[in-house]
Design an enzyme around this catalytic site. Structure first.
Site, PDB file in Angstrom:
ATOM      1  N   LYS A 101     127.041 -32.679  88.976  1.00  9.14           N
ATOM      2  CA  LYS A 101     128.037 -32.473  87.918  1.00  9.14           C
ATOM      3  C   LYS A 101     127.370 -32.516  86.546  1.00  9.14           C
ATOM      4  O   LYS A 101     126.213 -32.916  86.407  1.00  9.14           O
ATOM      5  CB  LYS A 101     129.117 -33.554  88.011  1.00  9.14           C
ATOM      6  CG  LYS A 101     128.604 -34.965  87.784  1.00  9.14           C
ATOM      7  CD  LYS A 101     129.712 -35.996  87.965  1.00  9.14           C
ATOM      8  CE  LYS A 101     129.168 -37.417  87.732  1.00  9.14           C
ATOM      9  NZ  LYS A 101     130.236 -38.426  87.884  1.00  9.14           N
ATOM     10  N   ARG A 126     141.248 -44.772  88.363  1.00  7.99           N
ATOM     11  CA  ARG A 126     140.961 -43.467  87.762  1.00  7.99           C
ATOM     12  C   ARG A 126     141.492 -42.341  88.642  1.00  7.99           C
ATOM     13  O   ARG A 126     142.399 -41.617  88.252  1.00  7.99           O
ATOM     14  CB  ARG A 126     139.450 -43.315  87.539  1.00  7.99           C
ATOM     15  CG  ARG A 126     139.035 -42.026  86.877  1.00  7.99           C
ATOM     16  CD  ARG A 126     137.547 -41.995  86.568  1.00  7.99           C
ATOM     17  NE  ARG A 126     136.708 -41.991  87.769  1.00  7.99           N
ATOM     18  CZ  ARG A 126     135.380 -41.859  87.746  1.00  7.99           C
ATOM     19  NH1 ARG A 126     134.749 -41.761  86.583  1.00  7.99           N
ATOM     20  NH2 ARG A 126     134.676 -41.845  88.864  1.00  7.99           N
ATOM     21  N   TYR A 130     117.727 -36.591  53.184  1.00  9.17           N
ATOM     22  CA  TYR A 130     119.006 -36.774  52.505  1.00  9.17           C
ATOM     23  C   TYR A 130     119.248 -38.242  52.160  1.00  9.17           C
ATOM     24  O   TYR A 130     118.905 -39.148  52.926  1.00  9.17           O
ATOM     25  CB  TYR A 130     120.154 -36.275  53.391  1.00  9.17           C
ATOM     26  CG  TYR A 130     120.239 -34.769  53.490  1.00  9.17           C
ATOM     27  CD1 TYR A 130     120.574 -33.996  52.379  1.00  9.17           C
ATOM     28  CD2 TYR A 130     120.006 -34.125  54.702  1.00  9.17           C
ATOM     29  CE1 TYR A 130     120.663 -32.614  52.465  1.00  9.17           C
ATOM     30  CE2 TYR A 130     120.091 -32.741  54.802  1.00  9.17           C
ATOM     31  CZ  TYR A 130     120.417 -31.993  53.680  1.00  9.17           C
ATOM     32  OH  TYR A 130     120.502 -30.626  53.763  1.00  9.17           O
ATOM     33  N   MET A 141     120.222 -31.359  60.138  1.00  9.57           N
ATOM     34  CA  MET A 141     120.797 -30.536  61.198  1.00  9.57           C
ATOM     35  C   MET A 141     119.711 -29.862  62.026  1.00  9.57           C
ATOM     36  O   MET A 141     119.825 -29.749  63.249  1.00  9.57           O
ATOM     37  CB  MET A 141     121.732 -29.474  60.613  1.00  9.57           C
ATOM     38  CG  MET A 141     122.391 -28.605  61.668  1.00  9.57           C
ATOM     39  SD  MET A 141     123.428 -27.291  60.982  1.00  9.57           S
ATOM     40  CE  MET A 141     124.767 -28.251  60.265  1.00  9.57           C
TER      41      MET A 141
END
Length: 407
Positions: A74, A173, A299, A347
Site C-alpha cells: 500500500k 478502525r 529566508y 521550496m
C-alpha cells in the site's frame, strides 16, 4: 458497330483511371523516430533491487512452510514505487499482495500478478463496484457495508471473496465488535449473504509491544473461533491472519495462517536490524559559493556564518519532500562526510556548509537519506528531526521524486 459503341462507352473510365495513375512516383522516405533523451532530475530516489530481494527472501525463509506471506504494498509500496516493487514480489513467487486503492489494484494486475489480491482497508461503495474487475478480496468490518457489497456482486452476477475484520486488537478502525451477541449475530448475517464468500478472518495490532501482541492474539483466537461457529464455516476453509511486521519478527505464534507485512521489505522495522534499507534519497551540488563571516543564510536570516565559509547550493527543497523542519537541523552526505544544513529550507533549494571538505565541485553527489561511503543518514535521525514516522517521509519523498531501480 455495336462493339465500337461499347468501347466508346468505356472511354471515360479509361481516362479517369489513367488520370489517377501516379507520375514519377517516389515513395516517402522512412521516418526514423528520434530517441528522446531522459529527463535529468534535480533529485531522485534510488531503490536497491538487491536489498529488496534480500529482504523478501529473508521473510520467506523465516516463515518457511509454517505460514503464508501477504506482501503489503500500500501507499505506492511505502513510497518505493509499486511498479518497481511488485515485479520483484512476483519473481519471488509471493502468493498474496495487499494494497488499498483501485489504482494499485489495477497496477498490480497489469504487472501480471495472478495470486490473491487483498484490499487492506475499508473501501467506498464506488471503489468496490469498480474493483470487481480486478478479482480483489475485500475487507469487510460491518453489516451495512457487507450488504452494499452483496448488492454490487448480485448486480454483476458475481460472488466476491471477503475478509471479515474483527476489532480484537482494539484499533476501533475497520473491525466488527464481536464480544457481544449483537456482534456475533451481525457476523452470522454477513456469512448468509449469497453473493459474498468469507475467505478470511483478520484483525490488527495497534502497538509494537510483544506482551500486548500476545494478549490481542489470545482475544482474536477466541473471537475468531466464535465467529467460525456462528457462521457455520469450516476452520480449514478460512484464512486467519493478524500479524504485522513487528509481530511476525517478535511473536512467531502470531503467524497463524498468514502474515501481512510491509515495512520489513524496505528495512523499516524496529524489531530487527537484519533487514537492509532499500531507499536512498539523492541529489547533486548545483553550485559552490564563498561567503564571509557574519553573512546570514536563507529566508528570515535564521543562520549567521561564524567563519568565512564555503557553501554548496543543492537543488532540493520542500517541493521535493525535504521539509522545512530540516532547516538548521538536518545533515547531508558529500564525499562520505556529514555536512550541516544551514538556514531555512527553501521550496527548491538547500544550503549546506562544505568549508571543512576538500576538492568538492558542482555535480558531486549529495545524499539526504541513506549511505555514502562509511557515513549514513538514518531513519531514526530523520524521525527525530521531523517528528514524523519514517514511513510518512518515504511516502512523501516517493510522491515528489523519481524512483529508479539500481543494482
Amino acid at each position: 458497330m455495336s462493339l465500337g459503341i461499347r468501347y466508346l462507352a468505356l472511354l471515360p473510365l479509361f481516362v479517369i483511371t489513367a488520370c489517377q495513375q501516379p507520375v514519377n512516383y517516389n515513395p516517402p522516405a522512412t521516418q526514423v523516430a528520434q530517441v528522446q533523451p531522459a529527463i535529468v532530475n534535480n533529485s531522485w530516489i534510488e531503490i536497491s533491487r538487491s536489498a529488496l530481494d534480500f529482504n523478501v527472501k529473508k521473510v520467506q525463509s523465516l516463515l518457511g512452510k509454517q505460514s503464508s506471506l501477504c506482501a503489503v504494498l500500500k501507499g505506492d509500496a511505502y513510497g518505493h514505487d509499486l511498479s518497481l516493487v511488485a515485479p520483484i514480489m512476483i519473481e519471488n513467487n509471493v502468493k498474496c499482495i495487499g494494497v488499498t486503492n483501485n489504482q494499485e489494484l489495477k497496477e498490480v494486475r497489469d504487472l501480471g500478478f495472478k495470486g490473491r489480491l487483498m484490499r487492506v482497508r475499508n473501501a467506498t461503495e464506488q471503489e468496490m463496484a469498480q474493483a470487481t474487475n480486478y478479482n480483489v478480496e475485500e475487507l469487510i468490518g460491518d453489516l451495512d457495508m457487507a450488504k452494499r457489497l452483496d448488492a454490487i456482486a448480485k448486480q454483476q452476477n458475481k460472488v466476491i471473496p471477503i475478509h471479515l475484520a474483527l476489532n480484537s486488537g482494539g484499533m476501533s478502525r475497520n473491525g466488527l465488535e464481536v464480544d457481544n451477541k449483537s456482534g456475533l449475530e451481525k457476523a452470522k448475517q454477513i456469512s448468509q449473504l449469497a453473493n459474498l464468500k468469507v475467505v478470511g478472518i483478520m484483525s490488527h495490532y495497534p502497538e509494537e509491544d510483544a506482551n500486548k501482541v500476545r494478549e490481542d492474539l489470545a482475544r482474536f483466537k477466541q473471537q475468531s473461533q466464535q465467529v467460525l461457529e456462528v457462521m457455520g464455516l469450516e476452520r480449514n476453509n478460512v484464512t486467519l491472519h493478524m500479524a504485522n511486521t513487528f509481530a511476525t519478527i517478535t511473536v512467531p505464534e502470531s503467524w497463524l495462517d498468514m502474515v501481512r507485512v510491509g515495512g520489513i521489505f524496505y528495512g523499516d522495522t524496529i524489531a530487527s536490524t537484519d533487514y537492509k534499507r532499500v531507499m536512498t534519497f539523492k541529489s547533486n551540488i548545483a553550485s559552490i559559493n564563498y561567503y564571509p563571516k557574519g553573512n546570514t543564510v536563507g529566508y528570515d536570516r535564521t543562520y549567521t556564518l561564524k567563519r568565512d565559509s564555503v557553501l554548496a547550493n543543492i537543488p532540493v527543497g520542500y517541493a521535493d519532500g525535504y521539509r522545512r523542519v530540516f532547516s538548521n537541523a538536518g545533515h547531508a552526505l558529500i564525499a562520505g562526510q556529514r555536512v550541516p544544513v544551514l538556514g531555512k529550507t527553501s521550496m527548491n533549494t538547500v544550503i549546506v556548509d562544505i568549508t571543512s571538505l576538500n576538492n568538492i565541485k558542482p555535480g558531486d553527489e549529495v545524499v539526504f537519506f541513506g549511505k555514502q561511503g562509511n557515513s549514513e543518514i538514518t531513519a531514526e535521525e530523520i524521525e527525530d528531526i521531523s517528528g514524523a514516522l519514517f514511513t510518512e517521509m518515504s511516502i512523501l519523498w516517493g510522491a515528489t521524486n523519481q524512483r529508479v531501480l539500481v543494482d
